[in-house]
Write a protein that holds these residues in place. Sequence first.
Motif, PDB file in Angstrom:
ATOM      1  N   UNK A 110       0.826  -1.209   0.000  1.00 44.64           N
ATOM      2  CA  UNK A 110       0.000   0.000   0.000  1.00 44.64           C
ATOM      3  C   UNK A 110       0.861   1.259   0.000  1.00 44.64           C
ATOM      4  N   UNK A 111       1.938   1.247   0.782  1.00 45.02           N
ATOM      5  CA  UNK A 111       2.797   2.431   0.792  1.00 45.02           C
ATOM      6  C   UNK A 111       3.555   2.539  -0.525  1.00 45.02           C
ATOM      7  N   UNK A 112       3.794   1.399  -1.173  1.00 43.00           N
ATOM      8  CA  UNK A 112       4.404   1.432  -2.502  1.00 43.00           C
ATOM      9  C   UNK A 112       3.505   2.134  -3.496  1.00 43.00           C
ATOM     10  N   UNK A 167      -1.676   9.324   5.658  1.00 42.68           N
ATOM     11  CA  UNK A 167      -1.368   7.975   5.187  1.00 42.68           C
ATOM     12  C   UNK A 167      -0.246   8.078   4.167  1.00 42.68           C
ATOM     13  N   UNK A 168       0.986   8.169   4.666  1.00 40.08           N
ATOM     14  CA  UNK A 168       2.140   8.242   3.787  1.00 40.08           C
ATOM     15  C   UNK A 168       3.254   7.376   4.359  1.00 40.08           C
ATOM     16  N   UNK A 173       2.350   3.485  11.682  1.00 38.21           N
ATOM     17  CA  UNK A 173       1.400   3.085  12.713  1.00 38.21           C
ATOM     18  C   UNK A 173      -0.031   3.102  12.180  1.00 38.21           C
ATOM     19  N   UNK A 174      -0.367   4.113  11.414  1.00 35.78           N
ATOM     20  CA  UNK A 174      -1.718   4.219  10.858  1.00 35.78           C
ATOM     21  C   UNK A 174      -1.979   3.105   9.847  1.00 35.78           C
ATOM     22  N   UNK A 269       0.033  10.033  14.840  1.00 38.38           N
ATOM     23  CA  UNK A 269       0.426   9.071  13.817  1.00 38.38           C
ATOM     24  C   UNK A 269       1.920   9.106  13.549  1.00 38.38           C
ATOM     25  N   UNK A 270       2.684   9.492  14.532  1.00 37.74           N
ATOM     26  CA  UNK A 270       4.151   9.505  14.342  1.00 37.74           C
ATOM     27  C   UNK A 270       4.619   8.102  14.044  1.00 37.74           C
ATOM     28  N   UNK A 271       5.707   8.026  13.239  1.00 35.66           N
ATOM     29  CA  UNK A 271       6.228   6.716  12.851  1.00 35.66           C
ATOM     30  C   UNK A 271       6.683   5.959  14.079  1.00 35.66           C
TER      31      UNK A 271
END
Length: 271
Positions: A110-112, A167-168, A173-174, A269-271
């Motif tokens: 999804x992040x791809x 959402x990036x 975490x999200x 939503x911090x990494x």
Amino acid sequence: MKHFTRTAAGIFADTGQAVAALVFGAGTKLQATQRSEAIEALAPLFRVDTVRGIQIVKVTRPNGTSYDHPVRDPRRVDLVGAPADVARLLAAAPRILDQLEKLATRCSRRVGAWVRSADGQSWIEKAGVTSDGLAAARRTFRMRVFDHLVAFAVDPELAYCSRGGRMDIHASQAFAAQEFGADVIDPLSFVDEDEAAAVQAGIADPADVLDASEVVEEQGADSGAEGAPVLVVVPDTVGEVLAAVGGQDLAAAVGAPELAAESCTTHTNAV
């Protein structure tokens, strides 16, 4: 995928408690560490304690002399508990790890897709991210997603606190919370009772009863520094296992990752 090998198992003669030594030989040292730490985090759900294996590495001083230094073995975890509980964890662990990897892979895909989107391409251009930098960022993203999924499996409420927001590639975490919400991981549901009974029967074999003099040596696994000797003495009693870590909380004593619950009101939503 075979995540670990059970190199030893047996029953303490005086207490009836079981011990099983696991070596996580698959993947890189970093991947093995993540998976072994996942089992450490999930073990209390099965009423099982963990003791991190120790390896001895050679440390060289500036003057050229060297000495032996004990360090945590990133690939080894010992399980200690009632035979039925240890067997249930041993039976469930491969499926739990498979599911964690599956959800982490979904998040990576999804992040791809986000990276290839207009927003992702804009981020790459503005941040001046190189191809190597992007590859490193995606590896870091997946590792963090895996750790978040483990935390959610231990305490599902964390997942509900972590939804929403950006959402990036910085929002591991999200992403993990969304995938966990769609496919909740309940560690105890991965136990096959018939398989657990077979595992317990193997542990309870009289030939596997341990005594204080037994020493377990690593077999066929890269346990850290090349050529470093690895010896783990199996204690005679569970009390000696606890004494070996100074009577402190086992998770804290072996340096297990902190998975404390976060407040929904303060979560970001911090990494």
